[in-house]
Enzyme design. Structure first.
Site, PDB file in Angstrom:
ATOM      1  N   LYS A   9      43.869  21.272  47.812  1.00 29.78           N
ATOM      2  CA  LYS A   9      44.017  21.416  46.338  1.00 29.78           C
ATOM      3  C   LYS A   9      45.176  20.520  46.577  1.00 29.78           C
ATOM      4  CE  LYS A   9      41.203  25.809  45.444  1.00 29.78           C
ATOM      5  NZ  LYS A   9      41.615  26.912  45.068  1.00 29.78           N
ATOM      6  N   TYR A  49      33.659  23.930  38.741  1.00 29.46           N
ATOM      7  CA  TYR A  49      33.877  25.205  39.091  1.00 29.46           C
ATOM      8  C   TYR A  49      33.114  25.700  37.699  1.00 29.46           C
ATOM      9  CZ  TYR A  49      38.087  25.459  42.287  1.00 29.46           C
ATOM     10  OH  TYR A  49      38.923  25.415  43.468  1.00 29.46           O
ATOM     11  N   PHE A  57      41.166  33.268  34.476  1.00 28.96           N
ATOM     12  CA  PHE A  57      42.007  31.837  35.334  1.00 28.96           C
ATOM     13  C   PHE A  57      41.265  30.835  34.553  1.00 28.96           C
ATOM     14  CE2 PHE A  57      38.650  33.886  38.182  1.00 28.96           C
ATOM     15  CZ  PHE A  57      38.473  33.088  37.868  1.00 28.96           C
ATOM     16  N   ARG A  85      35.654  29.039  56.199  1.00 29.57           N
ATOM     17  CA  ARG A  85      36.361  30.639  55.064  1.00 29.57           C
ATOM     18  C   ARG A  85      36.980  31.516  55.814  1.00 29.57           C
ATOM     19  NH1 ARG A  85      35.382  30.743  49.102  1.00 29.57           N
ATOM     20  NH2 ARG A  85      35.149  32.554  49.282  1.00 29.57           N
ATOM     21  N   THR A  91      40.544  34.944  48.929  1.00 30.76           N
ATOM     22  CA  THR A  91      41.219  33.939  48.046  1.00 30.76           C
ATOM     23  C   THR A  91      42.486  34.335  47.443  1.00 30.76           C
ATOM     24  OG1 THR A  91      38.964  33.978  46.748  1.00 30.76           O
ATOM     25  CG2 THR A  91      41.044  34.035  44.890  1.00 30.76           C
ATOM     26  N   ARG A 102      45.614  30.156  54.040  1.00 32.18           N
ATOM     27  CA  ARG A 102      46.043  31.050  52.849  1.00 32.18           C
ATOM     28  C   ARG A 102      47.512  31.744  53.129  1.00 32.18           C
ATOM     29  NH1 ARG A 102      40.716  31.244  49.460  1.00 32.18           N
ATOM     30  NH2 ARG A 102      40.690  29.316  48.509  1.00 32.18           N
TER      31      ARG A 102
HETATM   32  P1  IDP Z   1      37.831  31.201  46.414  1.00 32.00           P
HETATM   33  O1  IDP Z   1      38.317  29.701  46.437  1.00 32.00           O
HETATM   34  O2  IDP Z   1      38.760  32.016  47.797  1.00 32.00           O
HETATM   35  O3  IDP Z   1      36.496  31.186  46.722  1.00 32.00           O
HETATM   36  P2  IDP Z   1      36.826  32.423  44.239  1.00 32.00           P
HETATM   37  O4  IDP Z   1      37.040  33.844  43.117  1.00 32.00           O
HETATM   38  O5  IDP Z   1      35.445  31.553  43.992  1.00 32.00           O
HETATM   39  O6  IDP Z   1      38.176  31.894  44.765  1.00 32.00           O
HETATM   40  O7  IDP Z   1      37.438  31.022  43.149  1.00 32.00           O
HETATM   41  C1  IDP Z   1      38.025  29.897  42.538  1.00 32.00           C
HETATM   42  C2  IDP Z   1      39.151  29.156  42.384  1.00 32.00           C
HETATM   43  O8  IDP Z   1      40.464  30.037  41.427  1.00 32.00           O
HETATM   44  C3  IDP Z   1      40.386  30.249  43.539  1.00 32.00           C
HETATM   45  O9  IDP Z   1      40.233  29.359  44.852  1.00 32.00           O
HETATM   46  C4  IDP Z   1      42.217  29.682  43.052  1.00 32.00           C
HETATM   47  O10 IDP Z   1      42.993  28.682  42.612  1.00 32.00           O
HETATM   48  C5  IDP Z   1      42.107  30.628  41.200  1.00 32.00           C
HETATM   49  N1  IDP Z   1      41.784  32.087  41.064  1.00 32.00           N
HETATM   50  C6  IDP Z   1      40.580  32.927  41.021  1.00 32.00           C
HETATM   51  N2  IDP Z   1      41.200  33.675  40.301  1.00 32.00           N
HETATM   52  C7  IDP Z   1      42.241  33.344  40.295  1.00 32.00           C
HETATM   53  C8  IDP Z   1      43.387  34.649  39.795  1.00 32.00           C
HETATM   54  O11 IDP Z   1      43.185  35.912  38.782  1.00 32.00           O
HETATM   55  N3  IDP Z   1      44.309  33.459  38.768  1.00 32.00           N
HETATM   56  C9  IDP Z   1      44.721  32.563  39.103  1.00 32.00           C
HETATM   57  N4  IDP Z   1      43.319  31.710  40.181  1.00 32.00           N
HETATM   58  C10 IDP Z   1      42.680  32.161  39.891  1.00 32.00           C
HETATM   59 MG    MG Z   2      34.855  30.283  45.472  1.00 26.14          MG
END
Ligand code: IDP
Ligand code: MG
Length: 152
Positions: A9, A49, A57, A85, A91, A102
């Site tokens: 990213k 997305y 978010f 993963r 996340t 991460r």
């Molecule tokens: P992942 O990337 O681990 O699969 P997802 O739940 O699919 O996580 O969410 C996609 C992306 O959205 C995350 O990687 C993060 O960049 C962002 N994201 C998810 N939840 C939040 C939040 O609560 N606040 C800000 N950004 C978020």
């Molecule tokens: Mg995801």
């Protein structure tokens, strides 16, 4: 053999972590079969997305992912989707285990450095969205026999 989509990213690129992240995947033995640097358009970000549309978010996520260039990759290996993963970690970097990308480099869920496909259907969708068929490079890696007992 499985394929997964990985994206470093904008924060990973800005912080000079492209090399660190790719090195981890190479050292694990994963094989890169597609790679490019991309300025993500809002349209691509929204398609990538789409499952998160409507969540609180979402607007911030689109701003984040379009805020600078990203490095997009297709990575291949046995159970590559799960393996990557696991390397990426939870996340929220604050909850991600040490030793994960991460967990080692991040502190904020809104700046979590890397994306990786979360399942077979997602991987297929994302590889097609970002690379199509022409973007994939099929190449023979001589070291494979030292990484995998049985090589096709
Ligand atoms: P992942 O990337 O681990 O699969 P997802 O739940 O699919 O996580 O969410 C996609 C992306 O959205 C995350 O990687 C993060 O960049 C962002 N994201 C998810 N939840 C939040 C939040 O609560 N606040 C800000 N950004 C978020
Ligand atoms: Mg995801």
């Amino acid at each position: 053999m499985e394929r997964t989509f990985v994206m470093i990213k904008p924060d990973g690129v800005q912080r000079g972590l492209i090399g660190e992240i790719i090195t981890r995947m190479e050292r694990r033995g994963l094989k890169i079969i597609g790679m490019k640097m991309v300025y993500v358009t809002e349209e691509l970000a929204r398609r990538h997305y789409a499952v998160h549309e409507g969540k609180p978010f979402f607007p911030g996520l689109i701003d984040y992912i379009t805020s600078g260039p990203v490095v997009a990759m297709v990575v291949e290996g046995p159970q590559a989707i799960r393996v990557v993963r696991d390397m990426v970690g939870a996340t929220d970097p604050l909850k991600a285990a040490a030793g994960t990308i991460r967990g080692d480099y991040g502190l904020d869920i809104g700046r979590n450095l890397i994306h990786a496909s979360d399942g077979e259907d997602t991987a297929r969708f994302e590889i097609d969205l970002w690379f199509g068929r022409e973007g994939i490079i099929t190449w023979k890696r001589d070291v494979d026999r030292w990484i995998l007992e049985k090589v096709e």
